[in-house]
Design a protein around this motif. Structure first.
Motif, short mmCIF file in Angstrom:
data_model
loop_
_atom_site.label_atom_id
_atom_site.label_comp_id
_atom_site.label_asym_id
_atom_site.label_seq_id
_atom_site.Cartn_x
_atom_site.Cartn_y
_atom_site.Cartn_z
N PHE A 57 39.22 34.06 42.12
CA PHE A 57 40.04 33.15 41.33
C PHE A 57 41.47 33.11 41.87
N ALA A 58 42.03 34.27 42.19
CA ALA A 58 43.39 34.33 42.72
C ALA A 58 43.48 33.60 44.06
N THR A 59 42.49 33.77 44.90
CA THR A 59 42.47 33.09 46.20
C THR A 59 42.39 31.58 46.02
N GLU A 60 41.50 31.15 45.13
CA GLU A 60 41.34 29.71 44.90
C GLU A 60 42.58 29.11 44.23
N ALA A 61 43.20 29.85 43.33
CA ALA A 61 44.42 29.37 42.68
C ALA A 61 45.55 29.24 43.70
N GLN B 187 25.40 52.15 40.34
CA GLN B 187 26.70 51.52 40.45
C GLN B 187 26.57 50.05 40.06
N ALA B 188 27.47 49.66 39.19
CA ALA B 188 27.48 48.27 38.77
C ALA B 188 27.98 47.41 39.93
N PRO B 189 27.42 46.23 40.06
CA PRO B 189 27.93 45.36 41.13
C PRO B 189 29.39 45.04 40.87
N GLN B 190 30.14 45.02 41.94
CA GLN B 190 31.57 44.74 41.79
C GLN B 190 31.77 43.28 41.42
N ASP B 191 32.68 43.10 40.49
CA ASP B 191 33.00 41.76 40.04
C ASP B 191 34.15 41.25 40.89
N ASP B 192 33.87 40.33 41.78
CA ASP B 192 34.90 39.80 42.66
C ASP B 192 35.50 38.51 42.12
N ARG B 193 35.18 38.15 40.88
CA ARG B 193 35.71 36.91 40.31
C ARG B 193 37.23 36.88 40.23
#
Length: 110
Positions: free
Chosen positions: A17-21, A7-13
């Motif tokens: 990004f939405a949280t930081e924005a 399983q590929a690591p989940q990309d939480d970017r």
């Protein structure tokens, strides 16, 4: 020997990004409310007379909100267009929040 799917690591970017924005927008709105200058903000609306801007009546506050909402609709219609201005949109949100709070104070006598 059996192979387990890797399983590929989940990309939480995107979520980060939405949280930081969202946090940055909230900070901009709070800072804008602290620096809000009612007269300066409302003189941009050519449909509001100086008497309406200076008025301490609920009707004057409603007229200001009506013009801000009209401007917000126009700004939303420009989303995605080169003429869209995020800073203008934020300033309209700040003005709307400030004028809504002012109307509530006028209606509640506080």
């Amino acid at each position: 020997m059996t192979h387990r799917p890797v399983q590929a690591p989940q990309d939480d970017r995107p979520a980060r990004f939405a949280t930081e924005a969202g946090a940055a927008l909230d900070a901009a709105l709070v800072a804008g409310l602290h620096a809000y200058d009612r007269t300066r903000a409302l003189t941009r609306f050519h449909r509001l007379s100086p008497d309406t801007i200076a008025s301490d009546s609920p009707d004057g506050a409603r007229a200001a909100l009506k013009e801000i909402e009209r401007a917000m609709r126009g700004e939303r219609a420009r989303r995605g267009h080169w003429s869209y201005d995020l800073n203008r949109h934020i300033s309209l949100l700040v003005a709307h929040r400030a004028e809504t709070a002012r109307l509530h104070r006028l209606l509640n006598g506080g």
